[in-house]
Design an enzyme around this catalytic site. Structure first.
Site, PDB file in Angstrom:
ATOM      1  N   TRP A 363       0.810  -1.218   0.000  1.00 45.76           N
ATOM      2  CA  TRP A 363       0.000   0.000   0.000  1.00 45.76           C
ATOM      3  C   TRP A 363       0.836   1.258   0.000  1.00 45.76           C
ATOM      4  O   TRP A 363       0.386   2.318  -0.433  1.00 45.76           O
ATOM      5  CB  TRP A 363      -0.926   0.016   1.220  1.00 45.76           C
ATOM      6  N   ASP A 364       2.085   1.150   0.489  1.00 41.20           N
ATOM      7  CA  ASP A 364       2.894   2.359   0.580  1.00 41.20           C
ATOM      8  C   ASP A 364       3.263   2.918  -0.790  1.00 41.20           C
ATOM      9  O   ASP A 364       3.543   4.108  -0.913  1.00 41.20           O
ATOM     10  CB  ASP A 364       4.152   2.119   1.431  1.00 41.20           C
ATOM     11  N   GLU A 490       0.480  -1.827  12.402  1.00 37.57           N
ATOM     12  CA  GLU A 490       0.472  -3.296  12.408  1.00 37.57           C
ATOM     13  C   GLU A 490       0.686  -3.877  13.799  1.00 37.57           C
ATOM     14  O   GLU A 490       0.763  -5.094  13.960  1.00 37.57           O
ATOM     15  CB  GLU A 490       1.529  -3.811  11.434  1.00 37.57           C
ATOM     16  N   LYS A 593       3.173   0.878  16.009  1.00 38.32           N
ATOM     17  CA  LYS A 593       4.340   0.629  15.164  1.00 38.32           C
ATOM     18  C   LYS A 593       4.687   1.851  14.321  1.00 38.32           C
ATOM     19  O   LYS A 593       5.845   2.216  14.175  1.00 38.32           O
ATOM     20  CB  LYS A 593       4.083  -0.578  14.265  1.00 38.32           C
ATOM     21  N   GLN A 594       3.668   2.459  13.734  1.00 42.78           N
ATOM     22  CA  GLN A 594       3.881   3.582  12.818  1.00 42.78           C
ATOM     23  C   GLN A 594       2.689   4.522  12.891  1.00 42.78           C
ATOM     24  O   GLN A 594       1.602   4.131  13.317  1.00 42.78           O
ATOM     25  CB  GLN A 594       4.039   3.073  11.393  1.00 42.78           C
TER      26      GLN A 594
END
Length: 786
Positions: A363-364, A490, A593-594
Site C-alpha cells: 500500500w505504501d 500493524e 508501530k507507525q
C-alpha cells in the site's frame, strides 16, 4: 543519538571514498541503478566479493509455497518472489594471469560516485596485483531511462608502471548463488536455481541467453554485445564461449605503461509470459543493436537530457541543511528509478534495488510513492495506476473468496494475487483497497488527465466502493462502521472503526460517486445507478470516527485508549518490537508501530480541527515507536502543521536519512522507496504545507529555524508552479503557457496567479498550542548534527 554522515555531503552526488567490505551489501543497494524495468545492484564489476548479488526485472517472479502449521479457508497457497535474473554486470579482469580482486594485492584507492544528474555510477580503482603490477580500472555504468530494455558499462584498464598482459572476461551468468538472509520477516526468501535454460545464441562479440522460471513459467532473455577499443599498438584477441547458464566474451591484449584497453558492454533485457523464446531472443538482441548504434556517449547524453527534464519540475532546494539537501535528491532519484519505465508493472516496496520484501508491492506505493510521482512525473504514476487496474480481476476474485462484493486488493503482491500468509496484518489490512482507489482519485485531481479514469480507473473506483458497502454496515447509532480490520499500525490488529481506514473508505466512496457523475455513460455500463451512488454518499456522510470525550482525543480505533499501556522503559533497547515480543502481547497494548491516526490527520485533515490535531499528536507521539520506515515522514508533516517545527525538522531528517545511514539496519536488501519518497513529502507537505483535499490546491508554508529557504516545483493540471519559501514570505511563479492562470489557496486565502509575474505573499506564522510532545524512551527522532 547524534547523526554521523556516512558519505561526504554533496548536493548532486553520493560518493564512497573507500571500500568497506563489511558494508558491501548496503552500498550495493545505495548505488543500485534502475529504470523501473531493469534493476542492477551495485555489485562490483568483477562479481566478488559481494553482499547480495542482484539483477532484476520488474514483475518477473517465481512461485514458492506458503506453509502453514494450521491451514484455513482463503489462505494463499503460494507466494511470489522476485528472481535474481541473469547477471550481465560481470566483467572479470586478469593482470598477468592474476585476478583483479580487492581482497588480494593492494588497493591504493577506491571510489564510487552515484551522479544524480547524469544517472550514472562511476567506479575508479588503483590496484596492484600480488606480483606488484599496478593498474587503474575505471567503469561507468548506466541503466537507460530512454531505451527501456538497455543497460551499458564502459570498462577501462590502464597500465601504470609496467607492461601488463590483460584478459578481460565479460559474462552473462544465470542462477548465481544468493546468500541466505536472516529470519527477519521484512527480508526475502532465498531461492536456489529458479531458472531453467531454454536457448543460447552467440556471434563473434555477443551472447543471448533465454531462461524460463521452473514454477511460474515466465520467460526472460538477456543479451550482451561489445565494442573493444585499445589505446596502443597491441592486437586484441577476442573469444566467445557459451553454456546453458553462462556466456563469456574475452578480450586479450598487452599494454605498455600509459596505454589503455576499453571495453563497452551493452546489455538488453526482456521478459514475457506469452511470447516465444525466439521472440524474446530477437527483442533483446535488437535492443542491444539499437544501443550500439546510439553509442555509449549517446546513451549518456540521452540519460542527462532525461534527468534534466525531471529535475526541472521535481528538484527541491534547501538552504540551511546540506544533509537533507543531498538526501532528498538521492530519494527523488531512486523514486524515479523505481517507476520511470515500469510501464504496466507495479513499483515494489524496495524498487529494484534488492530482494527485500520478496519484491512485493504494498500500500505504501499508492500512499507515499505515487503522490510524489503524481506531482513530479505524472506519466510514471499513470503507469503504476494502470497496472493496478490490470489486477482488478484478481481483486474481484479475492473479494468473492472472502465473501464480499466488489474488489479486495492484496496486501502484498507482484502479479495481483495475495501473497501474505499472515492474515491479521495482511488480508485484514483492507485499507489497501481504499489507498489504491484514492491514488486514482488524486491523480485525476492533480493532473486533470481523465484518461486513466476512463480507461479503467472508474471501474476500479466503482468496484472498490462496492467492496466497502459490502464490508461496512450502519449501526444502531445510524453511523457507518467498518469492523474486524487492521489499520496502518500493524501492532494493533483486528479492531473496529480504525479512523484511518474509515476515513479512507469514506473518501473512496465519495471519489467513486464523483467519478460516476463525471462519466454517466461509463458508469451506467458498469451497472451503476443513482440509487447506488446515493448509498455511497450516505455511508460516507455517516462514517463513524471514534472519539474519547474524557481525554478529548480521537481514538485510533474503538477502545484503543482503554487498552493497557506498554512498558516502554523495559523495551528501550529492544526494537523493532516484533523481533523481541510476541504479537499476542503487542496487540493487547497501547503501542503503535507507525503513524496511524496521525496519517489520517495528514490525508483527511478536514475531518479534524486544529485543536483536535494538537491534542491527538500530544497523546499518540509517546506511544509511537516508529518500527516502520513509513512513520517519520508522516510525523514530520503533522508536527509541522501544528507548529512543532523543530521536531518536524528532526523527523524530516530521519525520513531522509533512513537508507543513507541504514537507520533500520535492513538497507542491505534494498532501499525503502516509501521513506525515500517521504523525504519529499516531509518537506513539501510539511514545511510547504501542500494539501489537495476537497479538490483544491492549497499551501501553508512555514520553515523551521535552521532552514532559511525552501524551493520546489509541483505540477498541477499541466502547469508548473514554483514555490520559494523564506521565513517571512513565499513567492509563487507559474510556468507553461502565456495565457495560463492558476487559482489556489495560500494560508487559507484565495490566490490567482498567471505566467506574467510572480506573486509574493507573507508567511502566516503559527505556533504550537501545546509543549513539544515526548516520544517513547530511546525512540526520539535522530538529532541533527549541529
Amino acid at each position: 543519538m547524534i547523526a554521523q554522515s556516512a558519505f561526504p555531503v554533496e548536493p548532486w552526488a553520493v560518493r564512497e571514498t573507500r571500500l568497506d567490505l563489511e558494508l558491501l551489501a548496503q552500498s550495493e543497494s545505495l548505488f543500485a541503478l534502475s529504470n523501473g524495468h531493469i534493476g542492477l545492484r551495485a555489485n562490483l564489476d568483477e562479481g566478488e566479493p559481494h553482499g547480495i548479488p542482484g539483477s532484476y526485472l520488474v514483475g518477473f517472479y517465481e512461485l514458492r509455497p506458503l506453509p502453514y502449521a494450521e491451514n484455513s479457508y482463503a489462505n494463499p497457497e503460494s507466494s511470489q518472489s522476485i528472481v535474481n535474473v541473469t547477471n550481465g554486470k560481470l566483467i572479470r579482469l586478469l593482470v598477468d594471469d592474476e585476478p583483479f580482486d580487492v581482497r588480494y594485492g593492494k588497493v591504493h584507492s577506491h571510489e564510487r560516485v552515484l551522479d544524480l544528474r547524469a544517472g550514472t555510477l562511476t567506479r575508479t580503482v588503483e590496484w596492484s596485483s600480488p606480483a606488484g603490477k599496478r593498474v587503474r580500472v575505471t567503469s561507468i555504468r548506466l541503466v537507460s531511462f530512454t531505451q527501456r530494455a538497455v543497460a551499458a558499462i564502459r570498462y577501462q584498464v590502464e597500465a601504470l608502471d609496467d607492461p601488463v598482459r590483460l584478459v578481460v572476461q565479460s559474462e552473462l551468468v544465470a542462477n548465481e548463488e544468493v546468500p541466505a538472509l536472516s529470519n527477519d520477516p521484512r527480508e526475502a526468501a532465498a531461492m536456489e536455481h529458479p531458472l531453467a535454460a531454454v536457448d543460447q545464441t552467440t556471434t563473434d562479440h555477443s551472447v543471448v541467453l533465454v531462461h524460463r522460471t521452473k514454477r511460474s513459467g515466465l520467460q526472460m532473455a538477456a543479451a550482451m554485445a561489445h565494442e573493444v577499443i585499445e589505446n596502443g599498438s597491441a592486437e586484441v584477441v577476442r573469444e566467445v564461449h557459451v553454456a546453458p547458464d553462462w556466456g563469456r566474451v574475452s578480450a586479450v591484449c598487452s599494454l605498455q605503461p600509459g596505454e589503455r584497453l576499453r571495453v563497452v558492454k551493452y546489455l538488453g533485457y526482456g521478459w514475457s509470459r506469452v511470447r516465444s523464446p525466439q521472440a524474446l531472443r530477437d527483442q533483446t538482441a535488437g535492443a542491444v543493436t539499437a544501443a550500439m548504434t546510439t553509442g555509449f556517449d549517446g546513451l549518456c547524453e540521452e540519460q542527462r537530457q532525461y534527468l534534466d527534464d525531471f529535475w526541472d519540475a521535481a528538484d527541491v532546494e534547501i538552504e540551511g541543511d546540506d544533509e537533507i539537501q543531498q538526501a532528498v535528491r538521492f530519494g527523488l532519484f531512486h523514486v524515479l528509478q523505481a517507476g520511470a519505465r515500469a510501464e504496466g508493472r507495479g513499483i515494489p516496496a524496495k524498487g529494484l534495488t534488492g530482494p527485500g520484501y520478496d519484491g512485493h508491492t504494498f500500500w505504501d506505493t499508492d500512499s507515499f510513492v505515487l503522490p510524489v510521482l503524481t506531482y513530479t512525473r505524472p506519466e510514471a504514476a499513470a503507469y503504476a495506476l494502470r497496472w493496478r487496474h490490470t489486477t482488478l480481476g484478481k481483486a474481484l476474485q479475492r473479494a468473492e473468496t472472502l465473501g464480499f462484493r466488489g474488489a479486495a486488493f492484496p496486501w502484498r503482491t507482484i502479479h495481483g494475487e495475495e501473497c501474505s500468509g499472515y492474515w491479521p496484518a495482511g488480508t485484514a489490512a483492507v485499507h489497501v483497497t481504499a489507498d489504491i482507489a484514492n491514488a486514482f482519485d488524486r491523480y485525476t485531481l492533480v493532473t486533470g488527465d481523465d484518461s486513466v479514469e476512463c480507461d479503467g480507473g472508474l471501474e476500479l473506483l466503482v468496484e472498490t466502493a462496492r467492496f466497502w458497502m459490502s464490508l461496512g454496515h450502519f449501526g444502531c447509532d445510524d453511523k457507518w462502521h467498518v469492523s474486524g480490520i487492521t489499520g496502518p499500525d500493524e501492532y494493533t490488529a483486528l479492531v473496529d472503526d480504525n479512523v484511518f481506514t474509515n476515513l479512507a473508505a469514506a473518501h473512496n466512496l465519495v471519489a467513486a460517486a464523483a467519478a460516476a457523475r463525471r462519466h454517466p455513460k461509463l458508469a451506467r455500463h458498469l451497472g451503476v445507478r443513482d440509487k447506488e451512488i446515493a448509498q455511497w454518499s450516505a455511508a460516507a456522510d455517516a462514517v463513524f470516527v471514534p472519539y474519547d470525550p474524557r481525554r478529548r482525543i480521537h481514538e485510533q480505533n474503538t477502545g484503543f485508549t482503554m487498552l493497557p499501556e506498554w512498558d516502554f522503559e523495559a523495551s528501550r533497547d529492544k526494537y523493532p518490537l516484533m523481533l523481541h515480543a510476541p504479537y499476542f502481547d503487542i496487540y493487547r497494548k497501547q503501542v503503535i508501530k507507525q503513524a496511524d491516526l496521525e496519517l489520517a490527520m495528514v490525508m483527511f485533515g478536514h475531518h479534524f480541527t486544529a485543536d483536535d490535531k494538537a491534542r491527538n499528536v500530544d497523546y499518540y507521539e509517546p506511544r509511537t515507536v516508529r518500527d516502520s520506515s513509513l512513520s517519520a515522514c508522516v510525523q514530520a508533516v503533522i508536527c509541522a502543521e501544528i507548529g512543532h517545527l523543530e521536531l518536524a525538522h528532526d523527523y524530516a531528517y530521519e525520513a531522509a536519512l533512513i537508507d543513507l545511514q541504514d537507520l533500520h539496519h535492513n538497507s542491505r536488501d534494498g532501499l525503502h522507496m516509501a521513506s525515500l519518497a517521504g523525504a519529499w513529502v516531509a518537506l513539501v507537505f510539511g514545511f510547504g504545507g501542500l494539501r489537495d483535499t476537497d479538490g483544491e490546491l492549497s499551501l501553508d508554508p512555514q520553515l523551521p529555524s535552521e532552514i532559511s529557504r525552501l524551493r520546489f516545483t509541483i505540477r498541477w493540471r499541466g502547469l508548473r508552479l514554483g514555490v520559494d519559501i523564506s521565513h517571512d514570505e513565499t513567492t509563487y511563479t507559474l510556468r507553461d503557457g502565456p495565457d495560463a492562470t492558476l487559482t489556489f489557496r495560500h494560508a487559507d486565502d484565495p490566490v490567482e496567479i498567471d505566467t506574467a509575474a510572480p506573486v509574493t505573499l507573507p508567511v502566516k506564522k503559527r505556533t504550537a498550542t501545546l509543549p513539544r510532545p515526548q516520544q517513547p524512551p530511546g525512540r526520539e527522532p535522530m538529532s541533527r548534527s549541529r
